[in-house]
Design a protein around this motif. Sequence first.
Motif, PDB file in Angstrom:
ATOM      1  N   HIS A 159      34.543 -12.255 -59.146  1.00  0.00           N
ATOM      2  CA  HIS A 159      34.071 -12.839 -60.406  1.00  0.00           C
ATOM      3  C   HIS A 159      32.683 -13.477 -60.288  1.00  0.00           C
ATOM      4  O   HIS A 159      32.193 -14.076 -61.250  1.00  0.00           O
ATOM      5  CB  HIS A 159      35.067 -13.863 -60.975  1.00  0.00           C
ATOM      6  CG  HIS A 159      36.456 -13.324 -61.106  1.00  0.00           C
ATOM      7  ND1 HIS A 159      36.803 -12.369 -62.039  1.00  0.00           N
ATOM      8  CD2 HIS A 159      37.589 -13.574 -60.392  1.00  0.00           C
ATOM      9  CE1 HIS A 159      38.090 -12.067 -61.908  1.00  0.00           C
ATOM     10  NE2 HIS A 159      38.589 -12.779 -60.911  1.00  0.00           N
ATOM     11  N   ALA A 160      32.041 -13.327 -59.134  1.00  0.00           N
ATOM     12  CA  ALA A 160      30.732 -13.950 -58.943  1.00  0.00           C
ATOM     13  C   ALA A 160      29.635 -13.184 -59.669  1.00  0.00           C
ATOM     14  O   ALA A 160      29.739 -11.978 -59.921  1.00  0.00           O
ATOM     15  CB  ALA A 160      30.402 -14.003 -57.454  1.00  0.00           C
ATOM     16  N   TYR A 161      28.576 -13.904 -59.992  1.00  0.00           N
ATOM     17  CA  TYR A 161      27.336 -13.300 -60.485  1.00  0.00           C
ATOM     18  C   TYR A 161      26.191 -13.860 -59.648  1.00  0.00           C
ATOM     19  O   TYR A 161      26.051 -15.075 -59.513  1.00  0.00           O
ATOM     20  CB  TYR A 161      27.092 -13.623 -61.964  1.00  0.00           C
ATOM     21  CG  TYR A 161      25.773 -13.081 -62.457  1.00  0.00           C
ATOM     22  CD1 TYR A 161      25.660 -11.780 -62.920  1.00  0.00           C
ATOM     23  CD2 TYR A 161      24.621 -13.865 -62.434  1.00  0.00           C
ATOM     24  CE1 TYR A 161      24.446 -11.266 -63.356  1.00  0.00           C
ATOM     25  CE2 TYR A 161      23.400 -13.361 -62.853  1.00  0.00           C
ATOM     26  CZ  TYR A 161      23.319 -12.062 -63.325  1.00  0.00           C
ATOM     27  OH  TYR A 161      22.113 -11.555 -63.742  1.00  0.00           O
ATOM     28  N   ILE A 232      30.822 -23.712 -58.941  1.00  0.00           N
ATOM     29  CA  ILE A 232      31.468 -23.396 -60.219  1.00  0.00           C
ATOM     30  C   ILE A 232      30.855 -22.083 -60.668  1.00  0.00           C
ATOM     31  O   ILE A 232      29.641 -21.996 -60.851  1.00  0.00           O
ATOM     32  CB  ILE A 232      31.243 -24.491 -61.272  1.00  0.00           C
ATOM     33  CG1 ILE A 232      31.802 -25.826 -60.799  1.00  0.00           C
ATOM     34  CG2 ILE A 232      31.883 -24.094 -62.601  1.00  0.00           C
ATOM     35  CD1 ILE A 232      31.497 -26.987 -61.730  1.00  0.00           C
ATOM     36  N   GLN A 233      31.667 -21.075 -60.840  1.00  0.00           N
ATOM     37  CA  GLN A 233      31.119 -19.771 -61.180  1.00  0.00           C
ATOM     38  C   GLN A 233      30.533 -19.779 -62.585  1.00  0.00           C
ATOM     39  O   GLN A 233      31.107 -20.345 -63.513  1.00  0.00           O
ATOM     40  CB  GLN A 233      32.187 -18.694 -61.049  1.00  0.00           C
ATOM     41  CG  GLN A 233      32.590 -18.457 -59.603  1.00  0.00           C
ATOM     42  CD  GLN A 233      33.552 -17.308 -59.433  1.00  0.00           C
ATOM     43  OE1 GLN A 233      34.453 -17.112 -60.238  1.00  0.00           O
ATOM     44  NE2 GLN A 233      33.367 -16.534 -58.373  1.00  0.00           N
ATOM     45  N   GLY A 234      29.374 -19.146 -62.743  1.00  0.00           N
ATOM     46  CA  GLY A 234      28.677 -19.148 -64.020  1.00  0.00           C
ATOM     47  C   GLY A 234      29.101 -18.013 -64.918  1.00  0.00           C
ATOM     48  O   GLY A 234      29.971 -18.168 -65.773  1.00  0.00           O
ATOM     49  N   GLU A 235      28.490 -16.834 -64.740  1.00  0.00           N
ATOM     50  CA  GLU A 235      28.841 -15.682 -65.565  1.00  0.00           C
ATOM     51  C   GLU A 235      30.312 -15.330 -65.433  1.00  0.00           C
ATOM     52  O   GLU A 235      30.906 -14.735 -66.336  1.00  0.00           O
ATOM     53  CB  GLU A 235      27.982 -14.473 -65.160  1.00  0.00           C
ATOM     54  CG  GLU A 235      26.494 -14.645 -65.349  1.00  0.00           C
ATOM     55  CD  GLU A 235      26.089 -14.740 -66.800  1.00  0.00           C
ATOM     56  OE1 GLU A 235      26.658 -14.002 -67.628  1.00  0.00           O
ATOM     57  OE2 GLU A 235      25.212 -15.557 -67.118  1.00  0.00           O
ATOM     58  N   GLY A 236      30.912 -15.690 -64.320  1.00  0.00           N
ATOM     59  CA  GLY A 236      32.328 -15.404 -64.107  1.00  0.00           C
ATOM     60  C   GLY A 236      33.250 -16.188 -65.013  1.00  0.00           C
ATOM     61  O   GLY A 236      34.458 -15.921 -65.059  1.00  0.00           O
ATOM     62  N   LEU A 410      26.406 -20.246 -79.293  1.00  0.00           N
ATOM     63  CA  LEU A 410      27.423 -20.226 -78.255  1.00  0.00           C
ATOM     64  C   LEU A 410      27.202 -19.024 -77.353  1.00  0.00           C
ATOM     65  O   LEU A 410      26.716 -17.987 -77.801  1.00  0.00           O
ATOM     66  CB  LEU A 410      28.828 -20.127 -78.866  1.00  0.00           C
ATOM     67  CG  LEU A 410      29.320 -21.285 -79.725  1.00  0.00           C
ATOM     68  CD1 LEU A 410      30.717 -20.968 -80.260  1.00  0.00           C
ATOM     69  CD2 LEU A 410      29.352 -22.578 -78.929  1.00  0.00           C
ATOM     70  N   LEU A 411      27.595 -19.150 -76.092  1.00  0.00           N
ATOM     71  CA  LEU A 411      27.484 -18.051 -75.142  1.00  0.00           C
ATOM     72  C   LEU A 411      28.864 -17.650 -74.655  1.00  0.00           C
ATOM     73  O   LEU A 411      29.711 -18.505 -74.381  1.00  0.00           O
ATOM     74  CB  LEU A 411      26.639 -18.468 -73.930  1.00  0.00           C
ATOM     75  CG  LEU A 411      25.213 -18.930 -74.199  1.00  0.00           C
ATOM     76  CD1 LEU A 411      24.543 -19.324 -72.888  1.00  0.00           C
ATOM     77  CD2 LEU A 411      24.404 -17.856 -74.907  1.00  0.00           C
ATOM     78  N   SER A 412      29.084 -16.349 -74.546  1.00  0.00           N
ATOM     79  CA  SER A 412      30.314 -15.865 -73.943  1.00  0.00           C
ATOM     80  C   SER A 412      30.095 -15.674 -72.451  1.00  0.00           C
ATOM     81  O   SER A 412      28.970 -15.704 -71.954  1.00  0.00           O
ATOM     82  CB  SER A 412      30.743 -14.545 -74.591  1.00  0.00           C
ATOM     83  OG  SER A 412      29.747 -13.556 -74.400  1.00  0.00           O
ATOM     84  N   TYR A 416      36.181 -10.715 -68.103  1.00  0.00           N
ATOM     85  CA  TYR A 416      36.849 -10.003 -69.189  1.00  0.00           C
ATOM     86  C   TYR A 416      36.209 -10.273 -70.547  1.00  0.00           C
ATOM     87  O   TYR A 416      36.726  -9.826 -71.575  1.00  0.00           O
ATOM     88  CB  TYR A 416      38.332 -10.401 -69.216  1.00  0.00           C
ATOM     89  CG  TYR A 416      38.978 -10.367 -67.858  1.00  0.00           C
ATOM     90  CD1 TYR A 416      39.258  -9.161 -67.222  1.00  0.00           C
ATOM     91  CD2 TYR A 416      39.268 -11.560 -67.177  1.00  0.00           C
ATOM     92  CE1 TYR A 416      39.830  -9.142 -65.950  1.00  0.00           C
ATOM     93  CE2 TYR A 416      39.839 -11.538 -65.910  1.00  0.00           C
ATOM     94  CZ  TYR A 416      40.111 -10.330 -65.308  1.00  0.00           C
ATOM     95  OH  TYR A 416      40.662 -10.306 -64.045  1.00  0.00           O
ATOM     96  N   GLY A 417      35.106 -11.005 -70.561  1.00  0.00           N
ATOM     97  CA  GLY A 417      34.417 -11.304 -71.809  1.00  0.00           C
ATOM     98  C   GLY A 417      35.198 -12.216 -72.730  1.00  0.00           C
ATOM     99  O   GLY A 417      34.939 -12.253 -73.935  1.00  0.00           O
ATOM    100  N   ASN A 418      36.118 -12.994 -72.170  1.00  0.00           N
ATOM    101  CA  ASN A 418      37.005 -13.800 -73.008  1.00  0.00           C
ATOM    102  C   ASN A 418      36.818 -15.297 -72.821  1.00  0.00           C
ATOM    103  O   ASN A 418      37.719 -16.087 -73.100  1.00  0.00           O
ATOM    104  CB  ASN A 418      38.464 -13.438 -72.719  1.00  0.00           C
ATOM    105  CG  ASN A 418      38.910 -13.864 -71.325  1.00  0.00           C
ATOM    106  OD1 ASN A 418      38.160 -13.733 -70.363  1.00  0.00           O
ATOM    107  ND2 ASN A 418      40.122 -14.371 -71.219  1.00  0.00           N
ATOM    108  N   VAL A 419      35.635 -15.683 -72.344  1.00  0.00           N
ATOM    109  CA  VAL A 419      35.344 -17.100 -72.111  1.00  0.00           C
ATOM    110  C   VAL A 419      34.166 -17.522 -72.988  1.00  0.00           C
ATOM    111  O   VAL A 419      33.187 -16.780 -73.123  1.00  0.00           O
ATOM    112  CB  VAL A 419      35.016 -17.358 -70.631  1.00  0.00           C
ATOM    113  CG1 VAL A 419      34.564 -18.801 -70.409  1.00  0.00           C
ATOM    114  CG2 VAL A 419      36.222 -17.043 -69.750  1.00  0.00           C
TER     115      VAL A 419
END
Length: 447
Positions: A159-161, A232-236, A410-412, A416-419
């Motif tokens: 889940h890292a970016y 703390i993972q960012g894009e993840g 807002l940013l997603s 899974y694109g669900n955050v």
Amino acid sequence: MTDTISTVSLAIAQERKIVTAIPGPNSIALQKRREAVVASGVASALPVFAERAHGAILVDVDGNQFIDLGAGIGVMTIGHTDAAVVAAASQQLRELTHAMFTITPYESYVRVAELLAEHTPGDFAKKSVLLNSGAEAVENGVKIARSYTGRAGVAVLDHAYHGRTNLTMAMTFKAMPYKTSFGPFAPSVFHAPGSYPFRDGLSGADAAARTITYLEKSIGASDLACVVAEPIQGEGGFVVPADGYLAALQEWCTANEVVFIADEIQSGMARTGRYYASEHFGVEPDMVLTAKGIAGGLPIAAVTGRAEIMDAPHKGGLGGTFAGNPVAAAAAIAVFAEIESRGLLAEAARIESILKPAMHALALKYPIIGDVRGIGAMIAIEVVQHGSLDPNPAAVAAVTAFAAQHGVILLSAGTYGNVIRFLPSLAISDDLLREAVGVIDEAFASL
């Protein structure tokens, strides 16, 4: 909170105001021009064109004013067009715009390195190299770790970016849109399972044991130069690891002479109420990567680490034409000063004290909000299907679109694109935060 509105930007009232349809006519006209000359692979989350901004408010070319809860993906941590940053950069522009530090050095580069040595975790001698972007910091961190250890392997977490360059694409977990069709990628990069409490349910100790087993059995410590982890993972999806996870991972790295690198590009620079998120977890990384919020919107990044590690590369092996540019360095110095003089670490805690309880209240009201997590001004909600942990990206897309129409950016995020992630400026007022929460409430009610 201290009023920091500069005289230059007094015309931008800190209020939400929608005066046209979204997008407005001027944004629509600019979009037509954009389509003719800008590569279509450069996508934008919002259909509006920014014209100016100050504090926590962004104004588009049609005069609409948005509460900005994205802050340029965490770049504008101390607020848009901060007066001290603007003044420092303006003064530097008049004195020395560019000199290339590897040809003729200058004091501001040295001062940024001093500030990084002072504020990154760990009471040991540190050195830095300044760079242009987060991805470049990651690349150089790996390069330095390989030089120091004489090993090639790079371990990252699920889940890292870490970026969009060839090496950092290999290190990034999510394929679309970051990696699809862009290979082949750099070799010797390994993806280990991390800690994702909402989805794996593991304690920090158990998650660390799983990670370490992978590192030992699938790679082997003797072939591993570094482990690169976002505290703390960012894009993840703003995934906060379980208690004890990072400390156990660092302990294993130290025991096996593997360089432990904290990618603090999104979580650093006061975002979480500490200068670096690593401090919340009691870890002192061998190397810290900084970018995004360090210079109030100007491009600069850094690798800061133990002096003996940073000195491993041969002379001339590090640097770049624009790396540590004097204008960006002056802005970074001003950002450090602003964090101290305005007490912005406490402002991050203030934001958490409002935003996190508000999100918990929404989760009680809307059960599709499955998780509320984060620290300081780095908060997220994970949206799921009713009665399950199955991701619900459609709801996130609808909520962010509704918010944009009603003046809230807002940013997603998330694999899974669900955050939905909240990265407000530390300059945002309580009233603006609560107003934005009201819009988010309306957005979920509209689903």
